[in-house]
Write a protein that holds these residues in place. Structure first.
Motif, mmCIF file in Angstrom:
data_model
loop_
_atom_site.group_PDB
_atom_site.id
_atom_site.type_symbol
_atom_site.label_atom_id
_atom_site.label_comp_id
_atom_site.label_asym_id
_atom_site.label_seq_id
_atom_site.Cartn_x
_atom_site.Cartn_y
_atom_site.Cartn_z
ATOM 1 N N THR A 18 -53.034 -25.528 0.645
ATOM 2 C CA THR A 18 -54.646 -25.708 1.110
ATOM 3 C C THR A 18 -55.546 -25.778 -0.178
ATOM 4 O OG1 THR A 18 -54.208 -24.402 3.072
ATOM 5 C CG2 THR A 18 -56.469 -24.562 2.268
ATOM 6 N N VAL A 19 -54.999 -25.085 -1.183
ATOM 7 C CA VAL A 19 -55.947 -24.943 -2.390
ATOM 8 C C VAL A 19 -55.599 -26.365 -3.249
ATOM 9 C CG1 VAL A 19 -56.151 -23.943 -4.724
ATOM 10 C CG2 VAL A 19 -55.890 -22.516 -2.656
ATOM 11 N N LEU A 20 -54.235 -26.541 -3.167
ATOM 12 C CA LEU A 20 -53.989 -27.963 -4.243
ATOM 13 C C LEU A 20 -54.576 -28.966 -3.443
ATOM 14 C CD1 LEU A 20 -52.191 -28.997 -6.232
ATOM 15 C CD2 LEU A 20 -50.320 -29.248 -4.537
ATOM 16 N N GLY A 21 -54.615 -29.120 -2.197
ATOM 17 C CA GLY A 21 -55.385 -30.236 -1.591
ATOM 18 C C GLY A 21 -56.647 -30.159 -2.058
ATOM 19 N N GLY A 22 -57.688 -29.192 -2.059
ATOM 20 C CA GLY A 22 -58.826 -29.510 -2.579
ATOM 21 C C GLY A 22 -59.042 -29.961 -4.014
ATOM 22 N N ARG A 23 -57.974 -29.459 -4.847
ATOM 23 C CA ARG A 23 -58.125 -29.924 -6.271
ATOM 24 C C ARG A 23 -57.650 -31.364 -6.410
ATOM 25 N NH1 ARG A 23 -59.274 -25.866 -9.604
ATOM 26 N NH2 ARG A 23 -58.964 -23.754 -8.820
ATOM 27 N N LEU A 24 -56.881 -31.683 -5.680
ATOM 28 C CA LEU A 24 -56.338 -33.020 -5.746
ATOM 29 C C LEU A 24 -57.366 -34.127 -5.320
ATOM 30 C CD1 LEU A 24 -52.627 -33.140 -4.903
ATOM 31 C CD2 LEU A 24 -53.891 -33.355 -7.064
ATOM 32 N N ALA A 25 -58.047 -33.703 -4.008
ATOM 33 C CA ALA A 25 -59.173 -34.405 -3.622
ATOM 34 C C ALA A 25 -60.431 -34.608 -4.613
ATOM 35 C CB ALA A 25 -59.637 -33.914 -2.443
ATOM 36 N N GLY A 26 -60.519 -33.711 -5.227
ATOM 37 C CA GLY A 26 -61.663 -33.843 -6.415
ATOM 38 C C GLY A 26 -61.483 -34.718 -7.392
ATOM 39 N N ARG A 27 -60.193 -35.162 -7.596
ATOM 40 C CA ARG A 27 -59.633 -36.161 -8.636
ATOM 41 C C ARG A 27 -59.308 -37.647 -8.039
ATOM 42 N NH1 ARG A 27 -55.289 -32.809 -12.703
ATOM 43 N NH2 ARG A 27 -56.725 -31.455 -13.441
ATOM 44 N N TRP A 28 -58.601 -37.280 -7.005
ATOM 45 C CA TRP A 28 -58.008 -38.813 -6.309
ATOM 46 C C TRP A 28 -59.043 -38.987 -5.222
ATOM 47 C CZ3 TRP A 28 -52.355 -37.154 -5.400
ATOM 48 C CH2 TRP A 28 -51.720 -37.133 -6.887
ATOM 49 N N GLY A 41 -70.590 -29.829 -0.949
ATOM 50 C CA GLY A 41 -69.467 -31.068 -1.397
ATOM 51 C C GLY A 41 -68.392 -30.973 -2.053
ATOM 52 N N SER A 42 -68.101 -29.604 -2.654
ATOM 53 C CA SER A 42 -67.144 -29.341 -3.318
ATOM 54 C C SER A 42 -65.677 -29.078 -2.532
ATOM 55 C CB SER A 42 -67.220 -27.998 -3.974
ATOM 56 O OG SER A 42 -66.146 -27.423 -4.792
ATOM 57 N N HIS A 43 -64.886 -30.160 -2.733
ATOM 58 C CA HIS A 43 -63.336 -29.916 -1.847
ATOM 59 C C HIS A 43 -62.748 -28.752 -2.224
ATOM 60 C CE1 HIS A 43 -64.423 -33.947 -0.893
ATOM 61 N NE2 HIS A 43 -64.212 -34.529 -2.022
ATOM 62 N N VAL A 44 -62.920 -28.205 -3.500
ATOM 63 C CA VAL A 44 -62.098 -27.014 -3.812
ATOM 64 C C VAL A 44 -63.053 -26.021 -3.207
ATOM 65 C CG1 VAL A 44 -61.811 -25.321 -5.650
ATOM 66 C CG2 VAL A 44 -61.503 -28.049 -6.085
ATOM 67 N N ARG A 45 -64.122 -25.737 -3.084
ATOM 68 C CA ARG A 45 -64.570 -24.741 -2.253
ATOM 69 C C ARG A 45 -64.283 -24.610 -0.749
ATOM 70 N NH1 ARG A 45 -70.464 -25.127 -5.090
ATOM 71 N NH2 ARG A 45 -70.144 -24.642 -7.174
ATOM 72 N N MET A 46 -64.233 -25.912 -0.342
ATOM 73 C CA MET A 46 -64.100 -25.885 1.211
ATOM 74 C C MET A 46 -62.695 -25.568 1.663
ATOM 75 S SD MET A 46 -65.772 -26.880 3.804
ATOM 76 C CE MET A 46 -65.433 -27.089 5.503
ATOM 77 N N SER A 47 -61.687 -25.859 0.392
ATOM 78 C CA SER A 47 -60.327 -25.497 0.632
ATOM 79 C C SER A 47 -60.357 -24.024 0.615
ATOM 80 C CB SER A 47 -59.419 -26.214 -0.532
ATOM 81 O OG SER A 47 -59.911 -25.520 -1.826
ATOM 82 N N TRP A 48 -61.210 -23.230 -0.164
ATOM 83 C CA TRP A 48 -61.100 -21.777 -0.237
ATOM 84 C C TRP A 48 -61.371 -21.432 1.328
ATOM 85 C CZ3 TRP A 48 -64.438 -20.703 -5.057
ATOM 86 C CH2 TRP A 48 -63.778 -21.117 -6.229
ATOM 87 N N PHE A 49 -62.462 -21.960 1.813
ATOM 88 C CA PHE A 49 -62.644 -21.409 3.287
ATOM 89 C C PHE A 49 -61.598 -21.947 4.127
ATOM 90 C CE2 PHE A 49 -64.429 -23.025 7.485
ATOM 91 C CZ PHE A 49 -64.802 -21.897 7.958
#
Length: 411
Positions: free
Chosen positions: A271-281, A147-155
């Protein structure tokens, strides 16, 4: 009593260490999957990099060369949802390393085959491997990311970097030794398959639990999934159109190479930024903001003078890539009972639309100018933004890992 408190403090500290180790193991899994993803998507970028050598050393014309590229992209895009549907029916983790090796083998053979037909079939074989890889690997990445958006963005970042680095690998190798050195290009697939095998073995015990929980999560929301697919299609048209013609628009040569580098580097950042922003927004809000920002960014590529255009190329790439990994998880949550189908469409069929429409962009450029053709791309992120406004963030279907015997962390 002091001994008791000392002992309690020790076990609390030990539990903290365990949780830290567990987080490290989970991060390592995603990193290895990302490296494997790069090892597959490098072959998507390798085929265009092969074309100049096929033209120079075998005398292929433009039509024959475009047929080689089409063999990889079109077949991969059409077949990918089929593999997704197959993986919905039964788990096939073995398909991941097999497909990786198939993708590498096809490109490796393309330089040493005799005749156009055999070369075309070798490249098509590579495209088939790429198509088979993505649906099942996206399911595995979903389990590993928990469920981590950041980890999925790494993939997702792994695939982006693999595609971007392909010319850096292919061009020097074939420039030095010619097409006869193409068998060496199988090495990224071998390394990626070995790394991914360790993750498959580690997560094998979680697979059935994940499948059971996904199937009990609720009904598939096909209406939202179709709208999401159109969002991805419009985004793909804008990005692929830029990547196909921005180097020529900036003047070709060194200026064009810099433009492509900025475009690819911006994609990695986005790609990385999107995962981090999704965790907040949240995913849908991040997607809306990204596509709203992409409209002036793409416009700036066309309208900005001189060196300022590079700033807007970077901005366009970042904003168009920020929602990239979010598309996959949203698609999976809209179709919780068909994770493979969702992954195949969001990673394959919808993304390929840009490649299929890029000849139309070229036709507009020939009929008017390249500036007018690129200006037409501005409308597509706007359409993605409008459709994204109709979507709502679904409750994510996050499979909880099954603890291993004798371990609270399941490692």
């Amino acid at each position: 009593m002091a001994d008791f408190h000392d002992g309690l403090a020790f076990y609390r500290k030990r539990a903290t260490w365990s949780r830290g180790d567990d987080r490290g193991v989970k991060a390592n899994r995603i990193v290895m999957l990302a490296v494997g993803h790069a090892g597959v998507d490098v072959y998507q970028g390798a085929v265009p990099a092969l074309v100049p050598f096929l033209v120079a050393q075998r005398g292929y014309g433009y039509v024959a060369a475009s047929g080689i590229v089409l063999a990889a992209t079109l077949l991969s895009s059409i077949v990918q949802p089929v593999f997704g549907a197959l993986t919905d029916r039964r788990r096939m983790p073995w398909l991941i390393p097999v497909s990786m090796l198939t993708a590498g083998l096809g490109v490796a053979l393309s330089g040493v085959t005799d005749g156009y037909v055999l070369t075309w079939l070798a490249v098509a074989l590579s495209g088939l491997g790429v198509a088979a890889y993505h649906p099942e690997s996206a399911r595995l990445a979903r389990i590993a990311s928990e469920g981590s958006h950041v980890r999925m963005s790494w993939f997702s970042l792994g695939g982006t970097l693999g595609f971007a680095t392909a010319p850096i690998i292919v061009t020097p190798l074939l420039s030095l030794w010619g097409l006869g050195a193409s068998p060496l290009l199988v090495l990224p697939a071998v390394v990626g398959a070995l790394l991914t095998l360790t993750v498959i073995r580690s997560l094998a015990r979680h697979g059935e639990r994940a499948r059971a929980e996904a199937r009990s999560a609720g009904r598939d929301d096909w209406a939202s999934f179709v709208r999401l697919t159109l969002v991805i299609v419009f985004r793909s048209i804008a990005y692929v159109g830029l990547s196909a013609f921005v180097a020529l628009y900036m003047g070709g040569g060194a200026a064009g190479a810099v433009a492509l580098f900025v475009l690819f580097a911006g994609g990695a950042v986005g790609t990385v930024l999107g995962g981090r922003l999704a965790g907040r927004w949240g995913r849908v809000r991040t997607m809306r903001v990204a596509y709203a920002a992409a409209v002036p960014a793409v416009a700036g590529v066309v309208l900005a003078p001189g060196l300022f255009a590079y700033v807007f190329i970077a901005a366009a790439s970042i904003t168009l890539y920020a929602p990239f990994s979010l598309h996959v998880t949203l698609g999976q949550d809209f179709l919780p009972n068909r994770l493979g189908t969702a992954s195949g469409v969001t990673l394959g069929l919808a993304v390929s639309a840009g490649g299929l429409t890029s000849p139309l962009v070229g036709a507009v450029a020939e009929a008017s100018s390249l500036r007018v053709a690129l200006a037409c791309l501005i409308v597509f992120p706007a359409l993605s933004w409008l459709l994204a406004r109709t979507l709502r963030d679904p409750a994510p279907v996050v499979p909880e890992p099954t603890p291993a015997r004798g371990s609270a962390a399941g490692d």
